[in-house]
Enzyme design. Structure first.
Site, short mmCIF file in Angstrom:
data_model
loop_
_atom_site.label_atom_id
_atom_site.label_comp_id
_atom_site.label_asym_id
_atom_site.label_seq_id
_atom_site.Cartn_x
_atom_site.Cartn_y
_atom_site.Cartn_z
N GLU A 25 -4.65 4.20 -2.55
CA GLU A 25 -3.86 5.19 -1.79
C GLU A 25 -2.91 5.88 -2.76
O GLU A 25 -2.09 5.21 -3.41
CB GLU A 25 -3.07 4.51 -0.67
CG GLU A 25 -3.96 4.00 0.44
CD GLU A 25 -3.20 3.49 1.67
OE1 GLU A 25 -2.09 3.98 1.94
OE2 GLU A 25 -3.74 2.60 2.33
N GLU A 73 -2.04 -3.57 2.21
CA GLU A 73 -0.56 -3.61 2.22
C GLU A 73 -0.07 -4.86 2.94
O GLU A 73 0.71 -4.79 3.89
CB GLU A 73 0.02 -2.32 2.85
CG GLU A 73 -0.32 -1.10 2.01
CD GLU A 73 0.53 0.14 2.30
OE1 GLU A 73 1.27 0.15 3.30
OE2 GLU A 73 0.44 1.09 1.50
O1 AHR Z 1 -2.04 6.58 4.30
C1 AHR Z 1 -1.10 6.30 5.28
C2 AHR Z 1 -0.60 4.87 5.23
O2 AHR Z 1 0.11 4.65 4.07
C3 AHR Z 1 -1.64 3.78 5.21
O3 AHR Z 1 -2.13 3.46 6.45
C4 AHR Z 1 -0.91 2.63 4.64
O4 AHR Z 1 -1.75 1.74 3.95
C5 AHR Z 1 0.14 3.29 3.75
O5 AHR Z 1 1.40 2.80 4.00
#
Ligand code: AHR
Length: 479
Positions: A293, A171
Site C-alpha cells: 500500500e 495491518e
Molecule cells: O487503502 C486504504 C486503507 O489504508 C487500507 O484498507 C488499510 O490497509 C490502510 O490503512
C-alpha cells in the site's frame, strides 16, 4: 553530467513493482471494476470492459484483493455460491455500507483472468480462524478430490485457480487486530503453517509488515519468523498535512506541493532502513519487501462519502508516482512487489468512473510511461542530479528506458547524460503540467495526457534535456 552505467550485477526491476490494489472500499470494486452482468455499462461477466482494457494497457502485473482493512473482517464463504443466497455484511471500516458479497472469490479470479495478471489474495487473521484461511487456500488451489475442491466445482469452477501471492493478514498492528509485533509474529507463524501447497506452484507467503517507520515491527517479524516468509509488507501513504487533516487533492499552494513531493521522497529512507534490518536476517535478499500500500491520501472530495476515500488526481500525483517508482527501482534488489492504493475511484487511483464514464488520471499515465521498466535491468546513474529532479533508467533487450521527473514548480532543469555507448532516441514522451493542480475530469478527460517531447539534443553517447517544470518524461533509446 550524469553517467549512466550498466553493471551486470544490477538487479532486475520486478514487474510486480507495478502492482495494484483493489479493496471492497467505496466505489473501487463495485462500480469501478465490477458492475454485474446485467449492467448497461459494457462488461464481460460483470467486469467493466473499459476499465479492464485500460489496465491491460499499462500491463498490470498483479492485483491485491480483498483488502486492506476489509481483508481482516472478510469471510470468504459469504462470497461464494448463488448470489441470491450470499450473506450480507456491514463494511464497518468503509462507510458502514452493506456489502452484498456479489463480488467474491470466483469474480476476483475472473477479473484476474481478464486482466491477464497474477492474483494476490489477502487472508483474514484479525477476525478469521486458521481453519477458514486453510480452507480458502484449499478452495482456490486444490486440483484433486477434497471437500473444498468439491465445493468449488459445485459452484462452477472445475479447475483450481493459480494464486501466486497470499498475504497473512493486513495491518495487524491496527485495523487487522491491534496486535503487538511479538504477538503477530507468533500468529503469523501459526497461520502460515496452514497455507498449504496443494498444486505444483509454491505460494509466495507475505507477512503483514510495518506501518511507516515502525522499525521494531520489522525487527520482530524478521527475528522470529524470517525463515517462514517470502515477503514482508510495508505501508506508507503521503498525507501533505498529516494524518488528521490530510489536505485537499485539488486545492493546495506551492508549499504544500513541495511538502507532498518531499514526503514521497521519504520512501527512500523507509525502504533503506527497513531493508537494513531485513539484511541482518536475510543478507541474500531472498525475502521481498512488499510495499503493498502506497500513494497519496488526501481529504475525500467535498460532497462524497468520507468513508469512500474518493479523491481527484493531479500532475502532483504524477510526481509522487514517478518519485516513488524511481525509489523502488533503486532498491529493486529488495523491493519485489508494490501495490499502489487503489486501482479505481479510491485514493491515488489510476482510473475514475462516473456511471458509464471513465477517465484516466495523471498517475495512470505515469504507469503507462513506465511500463517498459517492468522486468528490465536497472542502470545506475552517477553524478549530481539537480534539486527537485528524480530519475531512473533500465535496459531490456538492448533498449534503454530513461525516465526523468522535474518537480520544480517554475524552473526548467538542464540535464546532461552520458551513456557508455552511442545511443539514439526512438521515442520521447511525457506529461508536462500547465498548473500545479492540472487534472482530468469527466468533461475534460485529456487535460493531462502523454505528449511527444522534443526539448532534447542527442549526440553520440550524450543526451541533453531541457526538462520543463512539473514534468515526467520517458525516453526510449536504442544502443
Ligand atoms: O487503502 C486504504 C486503507 O489504508 C487500507 O484498507 C488499510 O490497509 C490502510 O490503512
Amino acid at each position: 553530467m550524469i553517467k549512466l552505467v550498466q553493471n551486470q550485477a544490477n538487479p532486475t526491476i520486478s514487474k510486480y513493482i507495478y502492482g495494484h490494489f483493489a479493496e471492497h472500499l467505496g466505489r473501487c470494486i463495485y462500480e469501478g471494476l465490477y458492475v454485474g452482468k446485467d449492467s448497461e455499462i459494457p462488461n464481460v461477466n460483470g467486469m467493466r470492459t473499459d476499465v479492464v482494457e485500460a489496465l491491460k494497457n499499462i500491463k498490470i502485473p498483479v492485483l491485491r484483493w480483498p483488502g486492506g482493512c476489509f481483508a481482516d473482517e472478510y469471510h470468504w464463504k459469504d462470497g461464494i455460491g448463488a448470489k441470491e443466497n450470499r450473506k450480507m455484511m456491514v463494511n464497518t471500516h468503509w462507510g458502514g455500507v452493506t456489502e452484498d458479497n456479489s463480488f467474491g472469490t470466483h469474480e476476483f479470479f475472473e477479473l484476474v483472468r481478464q486482466l491477464g495478471c497474477e492474483a494476490y489474495v489477502n487472508g483474514n487473521v484479525g477476525s478469521g480462524t486458521v481453519q477458514e484461511m486453510q480452507e480458502w487456500v484449499e478452495y482456490i488451489t486444490m486440483g484433486g478430490i477434497s471437500p473444498m475442491a468439491e465445493e468449488r466445482r459445485k459452484n462452477g469452477q472445475a479447475e483450481p485457480w493459480k494464486m501466486k501471492f497470499f498475504g497473512v493478514g493486513n495491518e495487524n498492528w491496527g485495523c487487522g487486530g491491534n496486535m503487538r509485533a511479538e504477538y503477530y509474529a507468533d500468529e503469523y507463524r501459526r497461520y502460515q503453517t496452514y497455507v498449504r501447497q496443494y498444486g505444483d506452484e509454491k505460494i509466495y507467503k507475505i507477512a503483514g509488515g510495518a506501518n511507516v517507520d515502525d522499525y521494531h515491527w520489522t525487527e520482530t517479524l524478521m527475528k522470529n519468523a524470517h525463515w517462514m516468509m517470502d515477503g514482508l509488507s510495508l505501508h506508507y501513504y503521503v498525507h501533505p498535512r498529516g494524518w488528521e487533516e490530510k489536505g485537499s487533492a485539488l486545492e493546495f499552494d506551492e508549499a504544500e506541493w513541495y511538502v507532498t513531493c518531499e514526503k514521497a521522497e521519504y520512501m527512500d529512507e523507509l525502504v533503506t532502513r527497513h531493508g537494513t534490518i531485513m539484511d541482518k536476517y536475510d543478507p541474500e535478499k531472498r525475502i521481498g519487501m512488499i510495499v503493498d500500500e502506497w500513494g497519496t491520501w488526501f481529504t475525500a472530495e467535498p460532497g462524497t462519502n468520507p468513508g469512500f476515500l474518493y479523491q481527484q488526481n493531479t500532475i502532483r500525483d504524477a510526481m509522487v508516482a514517478a518519485i516513488t517508482l524511481n525509489i523502488f527501482h533503486k532498491h529493486a534488489d529488495r523491493v519485489h512487489m508494490a501495490n499502489i492504493a487503489q486501482t479505481v475511484n479510491v485514493l491515488q487511483a489510476m482510473i475514475l468512473t462516473d456511471g458509464a464514464k471513465m477517465v484516466k488520471t495523471p498517475s495512470y499515465h505515469v504507469f503507462d510511461l513506465y511500463k517498459d521498466h517492468q522486468d528490465a535491468q536497472l542502470i545506475t546513474g552517477f553524478g549530481e542530479v539537480p534539486e527537485h529532479v528524480s530519475m531512473t533508467a533500465s535496459e531490456k533487450d538492448g533498449v534503454i528506458t530513461l525516465s526523468v521527473t522535474n518537480y520544480d514548480v517554475h524552473e526548467t532543469a538542464a540535464l546532461d547524460f552520458a551513456f557508455e555507448t552511442p545511443v539514439s532516441v526512438k521515442a520521447a514522451r511525457g506529461l508536462v503540467g500547465t498548473e500545479m493542480n492540472a487534472h482530468n475530469d469527466f468533461d475534460h478527460p485529456e487535460t493531462v495526457t502523454i505528449q511527444d517531447f522534443t526539448a532534447y539534443r542527442e549526440e553520440g553517447s550524450n543526451l541533453q534535456i531541457s526538462l520543463p517544470a512539473m514534468s515526467v518524461i520517458t525516453f526510449t533509446l536504442a544502443k
